[in-house]
Scaffold this motif. Structure first.
Motif, PDB file in Angstrom:
ATOM      1  N   LYS A 113      74.855  10.358  25.187  1.00 12.24           N
ATOM      2  CA  LYS A 113      74.669  11.666  26.315  1.00 12.24           C
ATOM      3  C   LYS A 113      74.696  11.229  27.490  1.00 12.24           C
ATOM      4  N   ALA A 114      74.043  10.037  27.798  1.00 11.53           N
ATOM      5  CA  ALA A 114      74.271   9.543  29.255  1.00 11.53           C
ATOM      6  C   ALA A 114      75.872   9.579  29.850  1.00 11.53           C
ATOM      7  N   LYS A 115      76.647   8.748  28.940  1.00 11.27           N
ATOM      8  CA  LYS A 115      78.022   8.577  29.094  1.00 11.27           C
ATOM      9  C   LYS A 115      78.822   9.910  29.538  1.00 11.27           C
ATOM     10  N   ALA A 116      78.415  11.184  28.591  1.00 12.02           N
ATOM     11  CA  ALA A 116      78.924  12.379  28.443  1.00 12.02           C
ATOM     12  C   ALA A 116      78.510  13.055  29.670  1.00 12.02           C
ATOM     13  N   ALA A 117      77.213  12.976  30.192  1.00  7.78           N
ATOM     14  CA  ALA A 117      76.983  13.582  31.409  1.00  7.78           C
ATOM     15  C   ALA A 117      77.545  13.247  32.558  1.00  7.78           C
ATOM     16  N   PHE A 118      77.728  11.787  32.683  1.00  3.65           N
ATOM     17  CA  PHE A 118      78.341  11.224  33.873  1.00  3.65           C
ATOM     18  C   PHE A 118      79.955  11.541  33.907  1.00  3.65           C
ATOM     19  N   GLU A 119      80.457  11.744  32.734  1.00  3.55           N
ATOM     20  CA  GLU A 119      81.935  11.945  32.726  1.00  3.55           C
ATOM     21  C   GLU A 119      82.089  13.543  33.088  1.00  3.55           C
ATOM     22  N   ARG A 120      81.192  14.297  32.569  1.00  2.00           N
ATOM     23  CA  ARG A 120      81.139  15.791  33.067  1.00  2.00           C
ATOM     24  C   ARG A 120      80.996  15.871  34.659  1.00  2.00           C
ATOM     25  N   ASP A 125      83.143  17.663  39.701  1.00  2.00           N
ATOM     26  CA  ASP A 125      83.392  17.219  41.013  1.00  2.00           C
ATOM     27  C   ASP A 125      83.879  15.949  41.201  1.00  2.00           C
ATOM     28  N   PRO A 126      85.119  15.504  41.124  1.00  2.00           N
ATOM     29  CA  PRO A 126      85.981  14.364  41.128  1.00  2.00           C
ATOM     30  C   PRO A 126      85.821  13.723  42.496  1.00  2.00           C
ATOM     31  N   ALA A 127      85.506  14.321  43.686  1.00  2.00           N
ATOM     32  CA  ALA A 127      85.198  14.094  44.908  1.00  2.00           C
ATOM     33  C   ALA A 127      83.724  13.195  45.106  1.00  2.00           C
ATOM     34  N   SER A 128      83.052  13.503  43.953  1.00  2.00           N
ATOM     35  CA  SER A 128      81.435  13.079  44.141  1.00  2.00           C
ATOM     36  C   SER A 128      81.483  11.438  44.062  1.00  2.00           C
ATOM     37  N   VAL A 129      80.988  11.030  45.120  1.00  2.00           N
ATOM     38  CA  VAL A 129      80.740   9.415  45.178  1.00  2.00           C
ATOM     39  C   VAL A 129      79.469   9.402  44.147  1.00  2.00           C
ATOM     40  N   ASP A 130      78.472  10.098  44.221  1.00  6.65           N
ATOM     41  CA  ASP A 130      77.418   9.958  43.232  1.00  6.65           C
ATOM     42  C   ASP A 130      77.701   9.753  41.713  1.00  6.65           C
ATOM     43  N   ALA A 131      78.512  10.839  41.371  1.00  4.86           N
ATOM     44  CA  ALA A 131      79.032  10.952  40.156  1.00  4.86           C
ATOM     45  C   ALA A 131      79.825   9.846  39.721  1.00  4.86           C
ATOM     46  N   ARG A 132      80.667   9.297  40.469  1.00  5.63           N
ATOM     47  CA  ARG A 132      81.708   8.257  40.203  1.00  5.63           C
ATOM     48  C   ARG A 132      80.880   6.889  40.090  1.00  5.63           C
ATOM     49  N   GLU A 133      79.871   6.646  40.915  1.00  2.12           N
ATOM     50  CA  GLU A 133      79.194   5.635  41.086  1.00  2.12           C
ATOM     51  C   GLU A 133      78.387   5.472  39.564  1.00  2.12           C
ATOM     52  N   ALA A 134      77.456   6.638  39.265  1.00  7.52           N
ATOM     53  CA  ALA A 134      76.780   6.881  38.118  1.00  7.52           C
ATOM     54  C   ALA A 134      77.738   6.261  37.039  1.00  7.52           C
ATOM     55  N   LEU A 135      78.803   6.838  36.860  1.00  8.13           N
ATOM     56  CA  LEU A 135      79.887   6.487  35.686  1.00  8.13           C
ATOM     57  C   LEU A 135      80.233   4.980  35.844  1.00  8.13           C
ATOM     58  N   LEU A 136      80.617   4.803  36.989  1.00  9.51           N
ATOM     59  CA  LEU A 136      80.810   3.249  37.300  1.00  9.51           C
ATOM     60  C   LEU A 136      79.892   2.229  36.504  1.00  9.51           C
ATOM     61  N   GLN A 137      78.489   2.677  36.903  1.00  7.11           N
ATOM     62  CA  GLN A 137      77.405   1.670  36.551  1.00  7.11           C
ATOM     63  C   GLN A 137      77.152   1.929  35.137  1.00  7.11           C
ATOM     64  N   TYR A 138      77.513   3.180  34.416  1.00  8.28           N
ATOM     65  CA  TYR A 138      77.362   3.100  33.070  1.00  8.28           C
ATOM     66  C   TYR A 138      78.448   2.109  32.308  1.00  8.28           C
ATOM     67  N   TYR A 139      79.506   2.180  33.058  1.00  8.20           N
ATOM     68  CA  TYR A 139      80.746   1.481  32.327  1.00  8.20           C
ATOM     69  C   TYR A 139      80.528  -0.114  32.727  1.00  8.20           C
ATOM     70  N   VAL A 140      79.891  -0.620  33.480  1.00 12.99           N
ATOM     71  CA  VAL A 140      79.472  -1.757  33.753  1.00 12.99           C
ATOM     72  C   VAL A 140      78.359  -2.438  32.912  1.00 12.99           C
ATOM     73  N   ASN A 141      77.365  -1.335  32.884  1.00 15.29           N
ATOM     74  CA  ASN A 141      76.130  -1.943  32.298  1.00 15.29           C
ATOM     75  C   ASN A 141      75.897  -1.616  30.554  1.00 15.29           C
ATOM     76  N   ALA A 142      76.726  -0.856  30.019  1.00 18.73           N
ATOM     77  CA  ALA A 142      76.900  -0.585  28.764  1.00 18.73           C
ATOM     78  C   ALA A 142      77.537  -1.388  27.813  1.00 18.73           C
ATOM     79  N   PRO A 143      77.127  -1.913  26.614  1.00 18.73           N
ATOM     80  CA  PRO A 143      78.028  -2.888  25.803  1.00 18.73           C
ATOM     81  C   PRO A 143      79.494  -1.933  25.446  1.00 18.73           C
ATOM     82  N   GLY A 144      80.269  -2.708  25.193  1.00 16.72           N
ATOM     83  CA  GLY A 144      81.554  -2.113  24.799  1.00 16.72           C
ATOM     84  C   GLY A 144      81.651  -1.016  23.475  1.00 16.72           C
ATOM     85  N   VAL A 145      80.557  -1.238  22.501  1.00 17.23           N
ATOM     86  CA  VAL A 145      80.437  -0.492  21.549  1.00 17.23           C
ATOM     87  C   VAL A 145      79.789   1.036  21.980  1.00 17.23           C
ATOM     88  N   ALA A 146      79.168   0.927  23.106  1.00 15.41           N
ATOM     89  CA  ALA A 146      78.669   1.967  23.688  1.00 15.41           C
ATOM     90  C   ALA A 146      79.771   2.755  24.662  1.00 15.41           C
TER      91      ALA A 146
END
Length: 160
Positions: A113-120, A125-146
């Protein structure tokens, strides 16, 4: 008579807006408990106010760790204003925080759900630094299976 009713309605709306403005100011000063107390009244008076729902959710999480209450109010805000990237970022962040406290199976569901919310949020708003940073942090911290991925994190970093 109708004019009096209309004026009373306008006065009530103005008072609610003033309370909301005051609560947001307290929120921005990181006075989350005070903000939540004011927002509780605004949300009760105006349950369809997406802004009040969103700020109340985050204030609850920060004031007393009420992640379940935060999720409830942020989900309402996201439903009321489905075009808000900010509300999606906040919702994803609360899902991620809750996942960190949950058991294995519940954590996996919340992480999705977190990943889906960040992707949404990024899609809205593709220009939102906050949105992209949140998704970036998710990708860095989540295990590959998630859905974690350093390559995808680098894509978000490049887009920022």
């Amino acid at each position: 008579m109708r004019a009096a009713v209309l004026l009373l309605g306008m006065a009530a709306a103005a008072a609610a807006q003033n309370r909301l403005d005051e609560a947001v100011a307290l929120f921005e000063q990181r006075q989350y408990a005070e903000s939540a107390a004011l927002l509780a009244g605004v949300v009760a008076a105006e349950p369809g106010n997406a802004c009040a729902q969103a700020y109340f959710g985050v204030a609850l999480a920060n004031a007393n760790g009420d992640l379940d209450g935060a999720i409830t109010h942020l989900e309402r805000a996201a439903t009321l204003d489905p075009g808000s990237s900010r509300y999606q970022v906040w919702l994803g962040s609360i899902y991620a925080a809750k996942a960190g406290q949950a058991g294995l199976f519940k954590a996996a569901s919340l992480a999705g759900k977190a990943k889906a919310a960040f992707e949404r949020a990024v899609a809205l708003d593709p220009a939102s630094v906050d949105a992209r940073e949140a998704l970036l942090q998710y990708y860095v911290n989540a295990p590959g299976v998630a859905g974690g991925s350093f390559a995808r994190a680098r894509e978000q970093a490049a887009a920022i």
